[in-house]
Scaffold this motif. Sequence first.
Motif, mmCIF file in Angstrom:
data_model
loop_
_atom_site.group_PDB
_atom_site.id
_atom_site.type_symbol
_atom_site.label_atom_id
_atom_site.label_comp_id
_atom_site.label_asym_id
_atom_site.label_seq_id
_atom_site.Cartn_x
_atom_site.Cartn_y
_atom_site.Cartn_z
ATOM 1 N N GLU A 33 61.111 40.850 37.305
ATOM 2 C CA GLU A 33 60.446 40.749 38.593
ATOM 3 C C GLU A 33 59.219 41.689 38.415
ATOM 4 O O GLU A 33 59.203 42.875 38.112
ATOM 5 N N PRO A 38 62.828 46.399 44.951
ATOM 6 C CA PRO A 38 63.262 45.280 45.504
ATOM 7 C C PRO A 38 62.328 44.693 46.798
ATOM 8 O O PRO A 38 62.426 43.606 47.060
ATOM 9 N N HIS A 39 62.044 46.073 47.583
ATOM 10 C CA HIS A 39 61.459 45.638 49.010
ATOM 11 C C HIS A 39 59.959 46.044 48.855
ATOM 12 O O HIS A 39 59.475 46.466 49.944
ATOM 13 N N ARG A 118 67.765 37.453 50.803
ATOM 14 C CA ARG A 118 67.466 37.964 49.215
ATOM 15 C C ARG A 118 68.259 39.203 48.897
ATOM 16 O O ARG A 118 68.834 39.273 47.886
ATOM 17 N N THR A 119 68.346 40.085 50.030
ATOM 18 C CA THR A 119 69.388 41.410 49.762
ATOM 19 C C THR A 119 70.563 40.892 49.672
ATOM 20 O O THR A 119 71.304 41.745 48.699
ATOM 21 N N LEU A 122 71.075 39.555 45.995
ATOM 22 C CA LEU A 122 70.716 40.870 44.765
ATOM 23 C C LEU A 122 72.209 41.515 44.806
ATOM 24 O O LEU A 122 72.096 42.177 43.605
ATOM 25 N N ARG A 126 72.092 43.856 40.588
ATOM 26 C CA ARG A 126 71.234 44.715 40.474
ATOM 27 C C ARG A 126 70.908 45.411 39.103
ATOM 28 O O ARG A 126 69.777 45.965 38.759
ATOM 29 N N TYR A 131 62.475 45.452 37.353
ATOM 30 C CA TYR A 131 61.421 45.487 38.104
ATOM 31 C C TYR A 131 59.953 45.938 37.413
ATOM 32 O O TYR A 131 60.195 46.868 36.169
#
Length: 421
Positions: A33, A38-39, A118-119, A122, A126, A131
């Motif tokens: 990603e 993540p956010h 999306r959470t 995940l 993880r 990322y």
Amino acid sequence: MSKISVAIAGAGISGLCLAHSLLRAGFDVQIYERDPAPHARRQGYRITLDEHGIAGLQRCLPPHLFQLFLATTSPTAEIGYMRITNQNLGEVFRFAFQGDPSGTDLRTPRQADRQTLRTIMLEGLRDRVHYGKAAVRAETTSDGATLHFSDGSRVHASLVVGADGVNSALRQSFLPDCEPEDTDRWAIYGRTLLFQNGRSIVPRPLKTSGVFAIGPSSRGFFFTTMNFRESPQTAFPRFGMDQIPPITDDYVMWALLLPKEQFPEPQGKPRSEMLQQLALKAAQDFHPVLRRFVEQSDLDYTMAVTIKAAKKPAAWPVSRLAFMGDAVHVMPPTGSHGGNTALRDAALLAEKLKTAAIEGTPLEKAVASYQEEMSKYAFREVEASKTMLKRFTIKNPLMNWVMLRAIPRIRSWSNKSLTAE
């Protein structure tokens, strides 16, 4: 199957959906990603999931995560509507969606918060999501593909999947003749808490509706509510989730569609303050209920998106590189089929790859079969979304008067006001 490695570029909903399905089947899956966390950025708000999107999730997710998804969608007990109105919320026409009090009919459309979904997706991935890894290109060979990143690193896998969104660098290098078309439309998206001072800011007749108000100068205003069947704050621990839900309160998701010439060319990334001021100006000719959504919106959740539409490839190269979602078939939001089509892609590609692994057939054959089936339904939805977007722009003066003045006036004689409390 553990000998088959899959590198997925993009940890959006389609990439995560595919990862779950392949991991459950025993594939070695890694997701890369571009975002640093993540956010790190907003990736949309409420989405409408139809039978195709729901079926894709059911086929791919572990059962407990699918049940958590259902628990955090909107209630389905009441009849839902999609209403087309004029700028003053005078109804032109509407579509009705039958309710399902039991909530068990998975053909019934329902709303989901994209960040919450999306959470959920995940969970269990993880350690496999990396990322800060922006994919820039892929090189295919007879035994796989190598994915290259902007930091100079690279990975080799049996198959690379491009799920890296509308600005996909992989598509740009692999399918250079398929850059999405600019529809000459921009959208400003926002989020406003549903309850202000203990009261809903959405009039009672519209609480289960999605509304598209056709305004002057080719502007449009869309809104709908995101009511959680069960608060994520309660549902997450009940299903054993380790993560903290990103959203806990019901809200109104709104969007202003503007012609490109009405959107000032941004210098760099537009700031939320500038976008909200532009939205307030563009909404001034709309009903006070709609203006209130913008006035009371959460500034940090305001963002702008260029509306684009994909071009179908003249020919699909068959290789160890496949594409899903907006990376290959981005479409206007009119119709609410973008997310559903992406989840449908994930389920289809997973099934093709699992069948190839079981039967011992080449992965290229699985990719070719996937591309053939996907292109039929995906680009049909692209064309339908483009057509609907054009219909919301009424340029003929007579048709404009009939649609936005005469019909709403006639309907108002027999229908209750949409803004009545």
